[in-house]
Design an enzyme around this catalytic site. Structure first.
Site, PDB file in Angstrom:
ATOM      1  N   ARG A  44       0.763  -1.148  -0.023  1.00 34.48           N
ATOM      2  CA  ARG A  44       0.003   0.058  -0.141  1.00 34.48           C
ATOM      3  C   ARG A  44       0.921   1.279  -0.034  1.00 34.48           C
ATOM      4  O   ARG A  44       0.419   2.371  -0.620  1.00 34.48           O
ATOM      5  CB  ARG A  44      -0.900   0.036   1.253  1.00 34.48           C
ATOM      6  CG  ARG A  44      -2.022  -1.037   1.308  1.00 34.48           C
ATOM      7  CD  ARG A  44      -2.811  -0.856   2.671  1.00 34.48           C
ATOM      8  NE  ARG A  44      -2.006  -1.301   3.782  1.00 34.48           N
ATOM      9  CZ  ARG A  44      -1.871  -2.399   4.482  1.00 34.48           C
ATOM     10  NH1 ARG A  44      -2.360  -3.377   3.624  1.00 34.48           N
ATOM     11  NH2 ARG A  44      -1.134  -2.716   5.345  1.00 34.48           N
ATOM     12  N   SER A  45       2.011   1.236   0.759  1.00 34.28           N
ATOM     13  CA  SER A  45       2.906   2.339   0.907  1.00 34.28           C
ATOM     14  C   SER A  45       4.078   2.585  -0.261  1.00 34.28           C
ATOM     15  O   SER A  45       4.875   3.430  -0.091  1.00 34.28           O
ATOM     16  CB  SER A  45       3.519   2.461   2.274  1.00 34.28           C
ATOM     17  OG  SER A  45       2.431   2.352   3.133  1.00 34.28           O
ATOM     18  N   CYS A  50       5.537  -2.494  25.019  1.00 37.35           N
ATOM     19  CA  CYS A  50       5.840  -0.991  25.487  1.00 37.35           C
ATOM     20  C   CYS A  50       5.505  -1.034  26.977  1.00 37.35           C
ATOM     21  O   CYS A  50       6.419  -0.090  27.796  1.00 37.35           O
ATOM     22  CB  CYS A  50       5.109  -0.154  24.678  1.00 37.35           C
ATOM     23  SG  CYS A  50       3.370  -0.559  24.348  1.00 37.35           S
ATOM     24  N   GLY A  94       0.075   3.343  21.738  1.00 36.00           N
ATOM     25  CA  GLY A  94       0.199   2.033  21.967  1.00 36.00           C
ATOM     26  C   GLY A  94      -0.427   1.218  20.826  1.00 36.00           C
ATOM     27  O   GLY A  94       0.055  -0.112  20.874  1.00 36.00           O
ATOM     28  N   LYS A 148       0.675 -10.776  28.587  1.00 36.61           N
ATOM     29  CA  LYS A 148       2.117 -10.548  28.027  1.00 36.61           C
ATOM     30  C   LYS A 148       2.993 -10.010  29.106  1.00 36.61           C
ATOM     31  O   LYS A 148       4.109 -10.444  29.244  1.00 36.61           O
ATOM     32  CB  LYS A 148       1.935  -9.533  26.974  1.00 36.61           C
ATOM     33  CG  LYS A 148       1.764 -10.132  25.458  1.00 36.61           C
ATOM     34  CD  LYS A 148       1.655  -8.830  24.691  1.00 36.61           C
ATOM     35  CE  LYS A 148       0.875  -8.982  23.277  1.00 36.61           C
ATOM     36  NZ  LYS A 148       0.760  -7.812  22.689  1.00 36.61           N
ATOM     37  N   ARG A 182      -6.854   1.199  28.751  1.00 39.35           N
ATOM     38  CA  ARG A 182      -6.367   2.253  27.849  1.00 39.35           C
ATOM     39  C   ARG A 182      -7.122   3.674  28.227  1.00 39.35           C
ATOM     40  O   ARG A 182      -8.288   3.640  28.766  1.00 39.35           O
ATOM     41  CB  ARG A 182      -7.165   1.872  26.660  1.00 39.35           C
ATOM     42  CG  ARG A 182      -6.685   2.460  25.464  1.00 39.35           C
ATOM     43  CD  ARG A 182      -5.463   2.356  24.633  1.00 39.35           C
ATOM     44  NE  ARG A 182      -4.999   1.129  24.388  1.00 39.35           N
ATOM     45  CZ  ARG A 182      -3.848   0.409  24.119  1.00 39.35           C
ATOM     46  NH1 ARG A 182      -2.781   1.143  24.401  1.00 39.35           N
ATOM     47  NH2 ARG A 182      -3.961  -0.816  23.809  1.00 39.35           N
ATOM     48  N   HIS A 185       2.748   5.916  28.602  1.00 38.93           N
ATOM     49  CA  HIS A 185       2.039   4.895  29.186  1.00 38.93           C
ATOM     50  C   HIS A 185       2.619   4.936  30.823  1.00 38.93           C
ATOM     51  O   HIS A 185       3.678   5.399  31.080  1.00 38.93           O
ATOM     52  CB  HIS A 185       2.682   3.427  29.167  1.00 38.93           C
ATOM     53  CG  HIS A 185       2.066   2.769  27.711  1.00 38.93           C
ATOM     54  ND1 HIS A 185       1.198   3.681  26.847  1.00 38.93           N
ATOM     55  CD2 HIS A 185       2.403   1.644  26.938  1.00 38.93           C
ATOM     56  CE1 HIS A 185       1.075   2.983  25.886  1.00 38.93           C
ATOM     57  NE2 HIS A 185       1.665   1.728  25.932  1.00 38.93           N
ATOM     58  N   ASN A 223       5.935   5.287  25.333  1.00 41.85           N
ATOM     59  CA  ASN A 223       5.932   3.971  24.918  1.00 41.85           C
ATOM     60  C   ASN A 223       6.473   3.802  23.363  1.00 41.85           C
ATOM     61  O   ASN A 223       6.817   2.959  22.882  1.00 41.85           O
ATOM     62  CB  ASN A 223       4.236   3.977  24.565  1.00 41.85           C
ATOM     63  CG  ASN A 223       3.502   4.804  24.197  1.00 41.85           C
ATOM     64  OD1 ASN A 223       3.494   5.939  24.397  1.00 41.85           O
ATOM     65  ND2 ASN A 223       2.853   4.528  22.875  1.00 41.85           N
TER      66      ASN A 223
HETATM   67  N1  LIG Z   1       2.849   1.675  19.142  1.00 43.84           N
HETATM   68  C1  LIG Z   1       3.606   1.319  20.385  1.00 43.84           C
HETATM   69  O1  LIG Z   1       3.600   1.890  21.339  1.00 43.84           O
HETATM   70  C2  LIG Z   1       4.349   0.003  19.872  1.00 43.84           C
HETATM   71  C3  LIG Z   1       5.247  -0.245  21.110  1.00 43.84           C
HETATM   72  C4  LIG Z   1       5.808  -1.629  21.062  1.00 43.84           C
HETATM   73  C5  LIG Z   1       5.539  -2.387  20.165  1.00 43.84           C
HETATM   74  N2  LIG Z   1       4.576  -2.020  19.128  1.00 43.84           N
HETATM   75  C6  LIG Z   1       4.437  -2.967  17.959  1.00 43.84           C
HETATM   76  O2  LIG Z   1       5.195  -2.253  16.870  1.00 43.84           O
HETATM   77  C7  LIG Z   1       4.603  -2.777  15.828  1.00 43.84           C
HETATM   78  C8  LIG Z   1       4.027  -1.506  14.916  1.00 43.84           C
HETATM   79  O3  LIG Z   1       3.177  -0.978  15.648  1.00 43.84           O
HETATM   80  P1  LIG Z   1       2.760   0.611  15.523  1.00 43.84           P
HETATM   81  O4  LIG Z   1       2.211   1.072  16.548  1.00 43.84           O
HETATM   82  O5  LIG Z   1       3.966   1.462  14.509  1.00 43.84           O
HETATM   83  O6  LIG Z   1       1.583   0.406  13.939  1.00 43.84           O
HETATM   84  P2  LIG Z   1       0.851   1.321  13.128  1.00 43.84           P
HETATM   85  O7  LIG Z   1       1.422   2.859  13.170  1.00 43.84           O
HETATM   86  O8  LIG Z   1      -0.220   0.905  12.747  1.00 43.84           O
HETATM   87  O9  LIG Z   1       2.201   0.843  11.739  1.00 43.84           O
HETATM   88  C9  LIG Z   1       1.986  -0.336  11.259  1.00 43.84           C
HETATM   89  C10 LIG Z   1       3.118  -0.577  10.067  1.00 43.84           C
HETATM   90  O10 LIG Z   1       3.273  -1.706   9.628  1.00 43.84           O
HETATM   91  C11 LIG Z   1       3.196  -1.579   8.364  1.00 43.84           C
HETATM   92  N3  LIG Z   1       2.521  -3.069   7.839  1.00 43.84           N
HETATM   93  C12 LIG Z   1       1.415  -3.415   8.019  1.00 43.84           C
HETATM   94  N4  LIG Z   1       1.037  -4.549   7.337  1.00 43.84           N
HETATM   95  C13 LIG Z   1       2.449  -4.818   6.731  1.00 43.84           C
HETATM   96  C14 LIG Z   1       2.413  -5.800   5.892  1.00 43.84           C
HETATM   97  N5  LIG Z   1       1.590  -6.861   5.471  1.00 43.84           N
HETATM   98  N6  LIG Z   1       3.531  -5.816   5.049  1.00 43.84           N
HETATM   99  C15 LIG Z   1       4.585  -4.701   5.523  1.00 43.84           C
HETATM  100  N7  LIG Z   1       4.382  -3.812   6.324  1.00 43.84           N
HETATM  101  C16 LIG Z   1       3.046  -3.708   6.975  1.00 43.84           C
HETATM  102  C17 LIG Z   1       2.452  -0.486   7.956  1.00 43.84           C
HETATM  103  O11 LIG Z   1       2.745  -0.063   6.546  1.00 43.84           O
HETATM  104  P3  LIG Z   1       1.582   0.477   5.432  1.00 43.84           P
HETATM  105  O12 LIG Z   1       1.792   1.890   5.874  1.00 43.84           O
HETATM  106  O13 LIG Z   1       1.868   0.071   4.106  1.00 43.84           O
HETATM  107  O14 LIG Z   1       0.145   0.023   5.989  1.00 43.84           O
HETATM  108  C18 LIG Z   1       2.934   0.667   8.898  1.00 43.84           C
HETATM  109  O15 LIG Z   1       4.246   0.961   8.612  1.00 43.84           O
HETATM  110  C19 LIG Z   1       3.707  -3.895  15.982  1.00 43.84           C
HETATM  111  O16 LIG Z   1       3.902  -5.158  16.113  1.00 43.84           O
HETATM  112  C20 LIG Z   1       3.111  -3.185  17.674  1.00 43.84           C
HETATM  113  O17 LIG Z   1       2.575  -4.140  18.588  1.00 43.84           O
HETATM  114  C21 LIG Z   1       4.130  -0.831  19.186  1.00 43.84           C
END
Ligand SMILES: NC(=O)c1ccc[n+]([C@@H]2O[C@H](COP(=O)([O-])OP(=O)(O)OC[C@H]3O[C@@H](n4cnc5c(N)ncnc54)[C@H](OP(=O)(O)O)[C@@H]3O)[C@@H](O)[C@H]2O)c1
Length: 339
Positions: free
Chosen positions: A43-44, A132, A163, A216, A238, A245, A317
């Site tokens: 998509r991106s 996180c 998060g 977790k 939440r 957090h 986080n």
């Molecule tokens: N947010 C937090 O505080 C936090 C903290 C610790 C861990 N995490 C973990 O970090 C990860 C990312 O979280 P986020 O919060 O950054 O989520 P997010 O804002 O929803 O971003 C998701 C990212 O993953 C990409 N993506 C989704 N499906 C994909 C695919 N099939 N192939 C390749 N890229 C794909 C998206 O790309 P597109 O733009 O192309 O859709 C986007 O760049 C998750 O596993 C989450 O559990 C998050």
């Protein structure tokens, strides 16, 4: 000729909430990046992200995109980490994964560099980053654990919408605007409205009534501390906060520990800062921690009915809870000559 001291780095999920911070911090921390590959979904592909003042074209994350990569930071989906992290390892690189997929795998180190860096020596090409919520929690506990041992912790977390990534941030902003216009709130990411509200649910409920996020926190904490009998019980909540957090923690130590001694141990620990002066209304809040890497701890006090200690802990986080910890892992691996 390529300079071996400079690394070929891939950021998977480069367009997401965590991926954007990884890109920013790689530049901010002067990580030795030679080539940077920004990866996301189809998509991106073709869009651009910023890295160190440059525009980088986003490519689709495929196995071939990891040819020649030294470090791949995964911040996308658990499913993607499951299939593509082994592809990085197979090609001689190291996958540093932010998803939950590999955290409890016995072959995969689960690392907070200030706490268990030696676990990196056992890596087989995949290293996992804790949740996180877990990272702030164990950072606040480690100084106490070293000073007096840990018996049990009761914790209530108050978790920011970021998060849940960009969809969480967008949901809060949209509902805040709907609320301001007097309209009915629409829900997409959370099962109930988050604007002007507090939800005693992070992720989804299991059959036993706990949420997946809560479980977790228990298992990751035990693995990081190498303490299978550690008793951790929790409610993850939440809250309508963008970033940061928070957690209220009731800690039972093995040996007696005074609040003063706990404060000293916390203040001496790298990456932890004590913010605690009730007489001046000094305590850490989510807004204080945004954009910072330190875990802030305050409200350190003796429980009124026992020898346990209460603490209040806050961390960003997206930084220490995600991007900072992942980059620190790579930095530590370079320091140890592991890559
Ligand atoms: N947010 C937090 O505080 C936090 C903290 C610790 C861990 N995490 C973990 O970090 C990860 C990312 O979280 P986020 O919060 O950054 O989520 P997010 O804002 O929803 O971003 C998701 C990212 O993953 C990409 N993506 C989704 N499906 C994909 C695919 N099939 N192939 C390749 N890229 C794909 C998206 O790309 P597109 O733009 O192309 O859709 C986007 O760049 C998750 O596993 C989450 O559990 C998050």
């Amino acid at each position: 000729m390529t300079n071996p001291a400079r690394k070929t780095v891939a950021v998977v999920g480069a367009t997401g909430a965590v991926g954007e911070v990884v890109l920013r911090l790689l530049a901010e921390r002067n990580f030795p990046v030679g080539e940077l590959r920004a990866l996301a979904s189809h998509r991106s592909a073709g869009t651009h992200v910023k890295f160190d003042g440059r525009e980088i074209e986003v490519q689709e994350a495929t196995p071939e995109a990891f040819n020649g990569v030294d470090f791949a930071f995964f911040a996308a989906t658990g499913g993607l980490s499951k299939t593509l992290a082994p592809e990085v390892a197979k090609r001689g690189g190291v996958a540093i994964d932010k998803s939950a997929t590999w955290r409890l795998d016995e072959q995969v180190p689960l690392v907070v560099p200030e706490i268990n860096p030696d676990d990196l020596d056992k890596h087989k090409g995949i290293v996992s980053c804790p949740n996180c919520t877990t990272i702030g929690f164990v950072m606040a506990l480690e100084p106490i654990r070293r000073a007096a041992g840990l018996e049990s912790i009761v914790v209530t977390t108050l978790q920011a919408v970021s998060g849940t990534g960009k969809p969480g941030i967008e949901e809060l902003e949209r509902q805040d605007a709907e609320m301001a216009r007097g309209e009915a709130l629409t829900t997409e990411t959370y099962p109930r409205p988050i604007s002007h509200n507090v939800l005693p649910l992070c992720e989804s409920f299991r059959e036993d009534g706990y949420s997946t996020e809560e479980v977790k926190l228990l298992h990751e904490t035990r693995k990081i501390f190498g303490q299978d009998d550690l008793d951790v019980t929790m409610t993850c909540v939440r809250v309508p906060v963008a970033v940061g957090h928070s957690a209220a923690m009731l800690v039972e130590t093995r040996e007696p520990l005074s609040p003063e001694a706990a404060r000293e141990a916390l203040a001496a620990f790298p990456g932890v800062e004590v913010v605690d002066d009730p007489s001046e209304n000094v305590f850490p809040t989510a807004l204080d921690v945004v954009g910072r890497d330190e875990v802030l701890v305050g409200r350190i006090r003796r429980d009124l009915g026992s020898d346990k200690l209460w603490m209040w802990q806050v961390s960003d986080n997206l930084r220490k809870g995600a991007a900072t910890n992942a980059i620190q892992i790579a930095e530590e691996m370079i320091r140890r000559g592991l890559k």
